[in-house]
Design a protein around this motif. Structure first.
Motif, short mmCIF file in Angstrom:
data_model
loop_
_atom_site.label_atom_id
_atom_site.label_comp_id
_atom_site.label_asym_id
_atom_site.label_seq_id
_atom_site.Cartn_x
_atom_site.Cartn_y
_atom_site.Cartn_z
N SER A 78 -55.72 -37.11 52.28
CA SER A 78 -55.21 -36.32 51.16
C SER A 78 -55.00 -37.22 49.94
O SER A 78 -53.87 -37.59 49.61
N PRO A 79 -56.10 -37.57 49.26
CA PRO A 79 -56.00 -38.52 48.14
C PRO A 79 -55.24 -37.99 46.93
O PRO A 79 -54.90 -38.76 46.04
N GLU A 80 -54.93 -36.70 46.92
CA GLU A 80 -54.21 -36.14 45.79
C GLU A 80 -52.70 -36.05 46.04
O GLU A 80 -51.95 -35.62 45.17
N LEU A 98 -50.67 -38.60 39.91
CA LEU A 98 -50.88 -37.48 40.83
C LEU A 98 -49.74 -36.47 40.78
O LEU A 98 -49.95 -35.28 40.98
N ASN A 115 -53.12 -45.92 54.25
CA ASN A 115 -54.49 -45.76 53.75
C ASN A 115 -55.22 -44.61 54.46
O ASN A 115 -56.02 -43.92 53.84
N TYR A 145 -51.84 -35.46 57.75
CA TYR A 145 -51.38 -36.34 56.68
C TYR A 145 -49.94 -36.80 56.90
O TYR A 145 -49.64 -37.98 56.81
N LYS A 175 -50.36 -44.74 40.15
CA LYS A 175 -51.20 -43.69 40.73
C LYS A 175 -50.35 -42.50 41.16
O LYS A 175 -50.73 -41.34 40.93
N TYR A 192 -49.83 -48.79 42.72
CA TYR A 192 -49.55 -47.62 43.56
C TYR A 192 -48.56 -46.66 42.91
O TYR A 192 -48.73 -45.44 42.98
N PHE A 248 -48.94 -43.17 48.37
CA PHE A 248 -49.00 -44.12 47.25
C PHE A 248 -47.61 -44.68 46.94
O PHE A 248 -47.46 -45.88 46.72
N ILE A 259 -54.08 -41.53 52.76
CA ILE A 259 -54.74 -41.39 51.45
C ILE A 259 -56.16 -40.86 51.61
O ILE A 259 -56.61 -40.02 50.83
N GLU A 260 -56.85 -41.32 52.64
CA GLU A 260 -58.21 -40.81 52.88
C GLU A 260 -58.18 -39.31 53.19
O GLU A 260 -59.06 -38.56 52.76
#
Length: 136
Positions: free
Chosen positions: A51-53, A84, A45, A16, A80, A77, A58, A48-49
């Motif tokens: 570790s989307p949390e 998070l 992106n 990440y 979001k 963004y 973002f 984000i895939e």
């Protein structure tokens, strides 16, 4: 540099931090090489895939779109990121800046106040936020 981040990703495609760092490296070059902006978006992106949390990608995407005066996208963004990581003063500050650019002083004030509340009294960052609040 970029080659180092690409190498780190080759060794660990799920890294990440390497994806976020690669996105940032591309972003810093985008003013002189505009095609790098899309590569920056693509790298963020990927992060984000993985570790989307995590809020960092973002926030960085928000900064990229803010710098291109695409405030609605930046707002998405930054919002979001605050969802998070409600403890992230930078996300709240950036959200406030974006609302301010859009002329939404009510929401800008709320975001700036949340950012300031997360920082120690007297800190330089908190002083900057207070200056923003004073201008509203």
């Amino acid at each position: 540099g970029i080659a180092d981040f690409k190498r780190a990703i080759e060794l660990d495609p799920e890294n990440y931090n390497a994806w976020v760092s690669l996105g940032y490296a591309y972003y810093t070059l985008s003013p002189i090489r505009p095609e790098m902006a899309q590569q920056s978006v693509d790298a963020y992106n990927e992060a984000i895939e993985i570790s989307p949390e995590s809020p960092d990608a973002f926030i960085q995407l928000g900064i990229l779109y803010y710098s291109r005066e695409q405030y609605d996208t930046a707002l998405t963004y930054f919002t979001k990121a605050t969802e998070l990581a409600p403890y992230n003063s930078n996300a709240w500050y950036r959200l406030g800046q974006t609302y301010q650019q859009q002329g939404n002083t009510t929401e800008a004030k709320k975001a700036y106040e949340k950012a300031a509340a997360l920082l120690p009294t007297g800190s330089p960052d908190r002083q900057v936020i207070q200056e923003e609040l004073d201008q509203l």
